[in-house]
Every structure is written in structure tokens, then in C-alpha cells.
Design a protein around this motif. Structure first.
Motif, PDB file in Angstrom:
ATOM      1  N   ILE A   1      30.695 -18.017 -10.576  1.00  0.00           N
ATOM      2  CA  ILE A   1      30.857 -16.815 -11.383  1.00  0.00           C
ATOM      3  C   ILE A   1      30.863 -17.188 -12.857  1.00  0.00           C
ATOM      4  O   ILE A   1      31.437 -18.211 -13.228  1.00  0.00           O
TER       5      ILE A   1
ATOM      6  N   SER B   1      37.613 -12.936 -10.150  1.00  0.00           N
ATOM      7  CA  SER B   1      36.850 -13.703  -9.166  1.00  0.00           C
ATOM      8  C   SER B   1      37.176 -13.289  -7.744  1.00  0.00           C
ATOM      9  O   SER B   1      36.289 -13.232  -6.888  1.00  0.00           O
TER      10      SER B   1
ATOM     11  N   GLN C   1      26.698 -15.849  -4.607  1.00  0.00           N
ATOM     12  CA  GLN C   1      27.560 -16.297  -3.522  1.00  0.00           C
ATOM     13  C   GLN C   1      26.724 -16.558  -2.264  1.00  0.00           C
ATOM     14  O   GLN C   1      25.760 -15.849  -2.008  1.00  0.00           O
TER      15      GLN C   1
ATOM     16  N   TYR D   1      30.657 -19.897  -4.157  1.00  0.00           N
ATOM     17  CA  TYR D   1      30.245 -18.913  -5.149  1.00  0.00           C
ATOM     18  C   TYR D   1      30.417 -19.491  -6.540  1.00  0.00           C
ATOM     19  O   TYR D   1      31.218 -20.390  -6.772  1.00  0.00           O
TER      20      TYR D   1
ATOM     21  N   LEU E   1      26.918 -10.979  -7.404  1.00  0.00           N
ATOM     22  CA  LEU E   1      28.242 -10.470  -7.737  1.00  0.00           C
ATOM     23  C   LEU E   1      28.226  -9.979  -9.180  1.00  0.00           C
ATOM     24  O   LEU E   1      27.743 -10.678 -10.072  1.00  0.00           O
ATOM     25  N   GLU E   2      28.743  -8.785  -9.391  1.00  0.00           N
ATOM     26  CA  GLU E   2      28.884  -8.244 -10.741  1.00  0.00           C
ATOM     27  C   GLU E   2      30.276  -7.649 -10.871  1.00  0.00           C
ATOM     28  O   GLU E   2      30.773  -7.033  -9.928  1.00  0.00           O
TER      29      GLU E   2
ATOM     30  N   ALA F   1      35.442 -10.055  -6.858  1.00  0.00           N
ATOM     31  CA  ALA F   1      33.994 -10.309  -6.771  1.00  0.00           C
ATOM     32  C   ALA F   1      33.661 -10.984  -5.443  1.00  0.00           C
ATOM     33  O   ALA F   1      32.713 -10.588  -4.751  1.00  0.00           O
ATOM     34  N   ASP F   2      34.442 -11.997  -5.073  1.00  0.00           N
ATOM     35  CA  ASP F   2      34.235 -12.714  -3.813  1.00  0.00           C
ATOM     36  C   ASP F   2      34.340 -11.759  -2.631  1.00  0.00           C
ATOM     37  O   ASP F   2      33.490 -11.771  -1.736  1.00  0.00           O
TER      38      ASP F   2
ATOM     39  N   ALA G   1      34.211  -4.533  -9.055  1.00  0.00           N
ATOM     40  CA  ALA G   1      33.305  -5.567  -8.565  1.00  0.00           C
ATOM     41  C   ALA G   1      32.273  -4.915  -7.660  1.00  0.00           C
ATOM     42  O   ALA G   1      32.606  -4.056  -6.843  1.00  0.00           O
TER      43      ALA G   1
ATOM     44  N   ALA H   1      31.480 -10.024 -15.871  1.00  0.00           N
ATOM     45  CA  ALA H   1      31.253 -11.242 -15.087  1.00  0.00           C
ATOM     46  C   ALA H   1      30.090 -11.012 -14.130  1.00  0.00           C
ATOM     47  O   ALA H   1      29.862  -9.891 -13.684  1.00  0.00           O
ATOM     48  N   ASN H   2      29.368 -12.094 -13.854  1.00  0.00           N
ATOM     49  CA  ASN H   2      28.358 -12.017 -12.801  1.00  0.00           C
ATOM     50  C   ASN H   2      28.246 -13.367 -12.128  1.00  0.00           C
ATOM     51  O   ASN H   2      28.660 -14.387 -12.672  1.00  0.00           O
ATOM     52  N   GLY H   3      27.727 -13.339 -10.915  1.00  0.00           N
ATOM     53  CA  GLY H   3      27.629 -14.586 -10.182  1.00  0.00           C
ATOM     54  C   GLY H   3      26.795 -14.443  -8.936  1.00  0.00           C
ATOM     55  O   GLY H   3      26.148 -13.414  -8.703  1.00  0.00           O
TER      56      GLY H   3
END
Length: 150
Positions: free
Chosen positions: A94, A66, A141, A92, A123-124, A69-70, A107, A137-139
Motif C-alpha cells: 500500500i 491498511s 493485493q 499486499y 486497493l483504494e 484496505a486489506d 476503502a 492510499a492505493n495498493g
């Protein structure tokens, strides 16, 4: 793995501003993360595997996943901001899609919607093993642009 040489690059001034800011981040240094690509609205951060960034089963810890990614999303947004401004994360989310395993995780932060005040990024995070990438992971933000008081 993607060929970063074919991706659009930012100006040398923006590259230096982003890299200098990243280098001041204690957490990224502590984790051992590094930026591998800085393009307009897109930043890649790699975190090599080592015991200090794993959880009890040997996977990359969700906190490490995380965190990079952030930062990737934050710096992707920052590439589009003018000189004299900074970026802060507003929120965000995730989703951890699979155990994060590999020689490293990567990321990728990509600006979806730039704005004068708020910017939204995708975010990937990919697990990379022997050159093969798997989405782990994906998200999404939201970031805010702030003026730097000097």
C-alpha cells in the motif's frame, strides 16, 4: 460520492456469506468499520473518524487505513469464490499518498484478476469530508482461495 444504487449487486446468498464473515472479524468490529457495498468483485468498507483510529497528528493511522484496505480487497475476491471456500491474504503493498483525513475513510477493493487459486485486487482508500472524496492510499493485493474444512 458514488451512487451505490447503480452498481451491480451480488446474490442475497453471497451478500449474507460476505456480511456474516465480516461480522466475525474482531479487528473490523474493534475499529468500528462497516461494509457499505458488496458487488461482484468489489467491496466498500467505511471507517468513521474517532480518536481511537488516529495517530498523534490526528490523521487516520496507517494501520487502520491498511486494515480496511486489506479487508475490502479480501472480501472483493471472496464475492467471486464458490460456497465452501474462504480467502486469505498472501501479500499486499500500500502506498500512503496523502494524510488520511475526513469524517470517514472509505476503502474500495476491486478484483483485477480472478483465478482458481490466486486472485489479485486493487486497493483504494479515500478520505471523505462533506461528501468530497480524496484518494489517500492505493495498493495491490494477492489473495489465495482455501477450502473450508467442516
Amino acid at each position: 460520492m458514488e451512487d451505490h444504487t447503480q452498481q451491480e449487486q451480488v446474490s442475497p446468498e453471497v451478500h449474507k456469506r460476505i456480511q456474516d464473515s465480516f461480522d466475525r472479524q474482531g479487528l473490523m468490529s474493534h475499529l468500528g468499520a462497516r461494509i457499505t457495498h458488496i458487488g461482484p468483485g468489489r467491496v466498500h468498507i467505511v471507517l468513521p473518524s474517532r480518536p481511537e483510529v488516529t495517530q498523534q497528528h490526528g490523521y487516520f493511522h496507517a494501520g487502520a487505513t491498511s486494515a480496511i484496505a486489506d479487508s475490502a480487497g479480501g472480501y472483493a475476491a471472496h464475492t467471486l469464490f464458490p460456497e465452501g471456500t474462504e480467502v486469505l491474504t498472501v501479500e499486499y503493498k500500500i502506498n500512503l499518498l496523502a494524510p488520511a483525513v475526513g469524517d470517514r475513510i472509505e476503502a474500495v477493493g476491486t478484483v483485477l484478476k480472478p483465478g482458481r487459486t490466486l486472485t489479485v485486487c486493487q486497493l483504494e482508500v479515500f478520505g471523505v469530508q462533506d461528501g468530497q472524496r480524496k484518494l489517500v492510499a492505493n495498493g495491490q493485493q494477492t489473495l489465495i482461495r482455501v477450502t473450508v474444512e467442516r
